[in-house]
Design an enzyme around this catalytic site. Structure first.
Site, PDB file in Angstrom:
ATOM      1  N   LYS A 120       4.390   3.899  -0.117  1.00 41.89           N
ATOM      2  CA  LYS A 120       4.276   2.727   0.750  1.00 41.89           C
ATOM      3  C   LYS A 120       5.615   2.016   0.884  1.00 41.89           C
ATOM      4  CE  LYS A 120       3.252  -1.389  -0.340  1.00 41.89           C
ATOM      5  NZ  LYS A 120       2.683  -2.647  -0.890  1.00 41.89           N
ATOM      6  N   ASP A 138      -0.985  -0.488   3.182  1.00 43.73           N
ATOM      7  CA  ASP A 138      -1.259  -1.363   2.044  1.00 43.73           C
ATOM      8  C   ASP A 138      -2.761  -1.620   1.976  1.00 43.73           C
ATOM      9  OD1 ASP A 138      -1.735  -3.044   4.172  1.00 43.73           O
ATOM     10  OD2 ASP A 138      -0.555  -4.722   3.380  1.00 43.73           O
TER      11      ASP A 138
END
Length: 222
Positions: A120, A138
């Site tokens: 991420k 997320d």
């Protein structure tokens, strides 16, 4: 959700916010990398408060390394997991100096090899700092992708792969900003604010909340 419906969903977000930006404060690829690494399990607001003072004294890998783990910790104590994050910031700064001449690499494998940097974080840096069409998933995007039917998946990676296929190519560059902001402020975890969602006509969520919940009635005489 069909491909056409998914495209309409994302286009509705794009029309409402033509120039989306990350809410993290940064001045360079390095400060962006540090800010994103600090943001795990923390709000952008809390990270921005911490980095406001941290980046004043250390905005390069060399300056951060000179500050030391305790010095970094003194600035970031207000955010979650600060001890581990201070350690990782020092380690990744040292790794950048040793492996990349102090520069943030623009390759995924090199980014993910840095301390505290996962997929991420790498996706955010690749997208924001280097303009790549990367999708950072997320908790907000994971929830939104599954709740709306936009990109269902059991894991963040599965949601990411679905989004990369379903988002119109011309919108991929900014799509993760639109989706993060939508999940953060509209399609919230406890109570999605469907009553002012610009994409609600394209959403498959079965339990839409069409209006704000009524305020509890006051008891007793006024």
């Amino acid at each position: 959700m069909s491909a056409a419906q998914a495209a309409a969903f994302v286009r509705a977000l794009a029309e409402a916010n033509p120039a989306p930006r990350t809410e993290l404060h940064f001045t360079s690829p390095y400060t962006l990398l540090v800010a994103v690494a600090l943001s795990a399990q923390a709000t952008d607001v809390s990270v921005n408060k911490a980095t406001a003072t941290l980046f004043q004294v250390a905005d390069t890998p060399a300056a951060m390394l000179a500050l030391g783990e305790e010095g970094v910790g003194a600035h970031i104590r207000r955010i979650g997991l600060w001890k581990a994050k201070a350690r990782n910031v020092i380690r990744l700064s040292q790794q950048l100096l040793e492996r990349h001449g102090g520069e943030v690499p623009a390759e995924r494998a090199a980014l993910e090899a840095l301390a505290g940097v996962g997929r991420k974080t790498a996706n955010v840096v690749l997208n924001v700092a280097f303009g790549e069409e990367a999708m950072a998933v997320d908790t907000h995007i994971f929830r939104l992708g599954n709740r709306t039917g936009l990109a269902p998946g059991r894991t963040p990676r599965a949601v990411e792969e679905e989004l990369m296929k379903r988002v119109p190519p011309e919108l991929l560059r900014d799509a993760h900003h639109w989706l993060i902001l939508h999940g953060r402020y509209i399609c919230k975890a406890r109570l999605p604010e469907c009553w002012h969602c610009v994409a609600r006509a394209h959403c498959n969520y079965a339990d839409k909340v069409p209006w704000p919940p009524a305020a509890p009635a006051r008891s007793g005489a006024g």
